[in-house]
Design a protein around this motif. Structure first.
Motif, PDB file in Angstrom:
ATOM      1  N   GLY A   1      83.835  48.289  49.458  1.00 32.44           N
ATOM      2  CA  GLY A   1      85.042  47.767  50.232  1.00 32.44           C
ATOM      3  C   GLY A   1      84.211  46.764  51.232  1.00 32.44           C
ATOM      4  N   LEU A   2      84.938  46.157  51.879  1.00 28.59           N
ATOM      5  CA  LEU A   2      84.257  45.429  53.177  1.00 28.59           C
ATOM      6  C   LEU A   2      83.754  46.107  54.177  1.00 28.59           C
ATOM      7  N   ARG A   3      82.881  45.765  54.733  1.00 29.80           N
ATOM      8  CA  ARG A   3      82.448  46.279  55.899  1.00 29.80           C
ATOM      9  C   ARG A   3      83.286  45.692  57.208  1.00 29.80           C
ATOM     10  N   THR A   4      83.384  44.383  57.334  1.00 32.83           N
ATOM     11  CA  THR A   4      84.002  43.661  58.388  1.00 32.83           C
ATOM     12  C   THR A   4      84.843  42.752  57.902  1.00 32.83           C
ATOM     13  N   ASP A   5      85.904  42.629  59.068  1.00 29.45           N
ATOM     14  CA  ASP A   5      86.934  41.469  58.813  1.00 29.45           C
ATOM     15  C   ASP A   5      86.446  40.184  59.120  1.00 29.45           C
ATOM     16  N   PHE A   6      87.618  39.237  59.196  1.00 31.68           N
ATOM     17  CA  PHE A   6      87.205  37.810  59.541  1.00 31.68           C
ATOM     18  C   PHE A   6      86.845  37.450  60.908  1.00 31.68           C
ATOM     19  N   GLN A   7      86.724  38.501  61.784  1.00 26.57           N
ATOM     20  CA  GLN A   7      86.280  38.613  63.068  1.00 26.57           C
ATOM     21  C   GLN A   7      84.964  39.156  63.300  1.00 26.57           C
TER      22      GLN A   7
ATOM     23  N   LYS B   1      81.453  43.875  44.140  1.00 30.00           N
ATOM     24  CA  LYS B   1      82.052  45.409  44.649  1.00 30.00           C
ATOM     25  C   LYS B   1      82.919  45.917  43.409  1.00 30.00           C
ATOM     26  N   SER B   2      84.144  45.110  43.040  1.00 31.37           N
ATOM     27  CA  SER B   2      84.813  45.540  42.034  1.00 31.37           C
ATOM     28  C   SER B   2      84.234  45.744  40.718  1.00 31.37           C
TER      29      SER B   2
ATOM     30  N   TYR C   1      79.727  51.843  49.232  1.00 28.10           N
ATOM     31  CA  TYR C   1      79.172  50.701  48.674  1.00 28.10           C
ATOM     32  C   TYR C   1      79.718  49.482  49.343  1.00 28.10           C
ATOM     33  N   TYR C   2      79.172  48.868  50.283  1.00 32.52           N
ATOM     34  CA  TYR C   2      79.815  47.743  50.993  1.00 32.52           C
ATOM     35  C   TYR C   2      79.176  46.427  51.104  1.00 32.52           C
TER      36      TYR C   2
END
Length: 191
Positions: free
Chosen positions: A114-120, A15-16, A7-8
């Motif tokens: 979790g997250l799929r991608t970071d800040f970039q 999510k949590s 789950y993203y």
């Protein structure tokens, strides 16, 4: 047959709280779960916590943690009905394969959040591995200030200005990150 789920979503998409709801549902039916979160996230101190106030104790993993060995050992003592992993973007590729093995060989469903991608806009290693091998992918919807689906995580400084460079991982909440649609993410980076 047990499966590996991912789950993203962007930051602040629930999510949590979704993980904690799943944990509650299993436990309400008399089933045993095992929760994990990244030790790297020092805000949680051994807890899975949601912004809406839900929380539960959890085990903490570091890159060296052998999740297969840890969960299999606990399962031999008392059967585990489901493994729930928060902050799954911080898993290593090897740990994702260990979780897949739990699903395939031990027959334990594993649900990662979790997250799929970071800040970039770059994939995290754990997320990349999960996107590649999970049996089921589920996108949770976050909302940008414009009302569109938030898919990006903008890192901001103390003045609320976009941060364009830095380490991939920097722990923070609403004080450091803003969930945005791609259009507003690109606009914020442009200045």
């Amino acid at each position: 047959m047990a499966k590996l789920y991912f789950y993203y979503a962007s930051m602040n998409a629930g999510k949590s709280s979704t993980l904690l709801q799943a944990d509650f549902n299993y436990r309400e039916r008399g089933m045993r779960t095992m929760l994990w979160t990244a030790k790297l996230d020092t805000r949680s101190e051994g807890m899975v916590r949601s912004r809406i106030g839900l929380e539960a104790d959890s085990h903490r993993y570091v890159p060296e943690t052998d999740l297969w060995a840890e969960v299999a050992a606990a399962n031999r003592v008392q059967p585990i009905d489901c493994v729930l992993v928060d902050e799954a973007q911080f898993l290593t590729k090897a740990q994702v394969w260990q979780l897949a093995r739990l699903s395939d060989e031990a027959g334990i469903p594993v649900v990662c959040y979790g997250l799929r991608t970071d800040f970039q806009g770059e994939l995290f290693p754990g997320s990349a591995a999960l996107l590649g091998i999970a049996d089921k992918l589920v996108e949770l919807k976050g909302v940008c200030h414009c009302g569109r689906k938030a898919t990006m995580n903008l890192r901001v400084d103390a003045d609320g200005k976009a941060v364009k460079a830095g380490e991939q991982t920097e722990i923070g909440g609403n004080d450091r990150y803003v969930a945005l649609c791609r259009k507003h993410f690109v606009e914020a980076l442009a200045g």
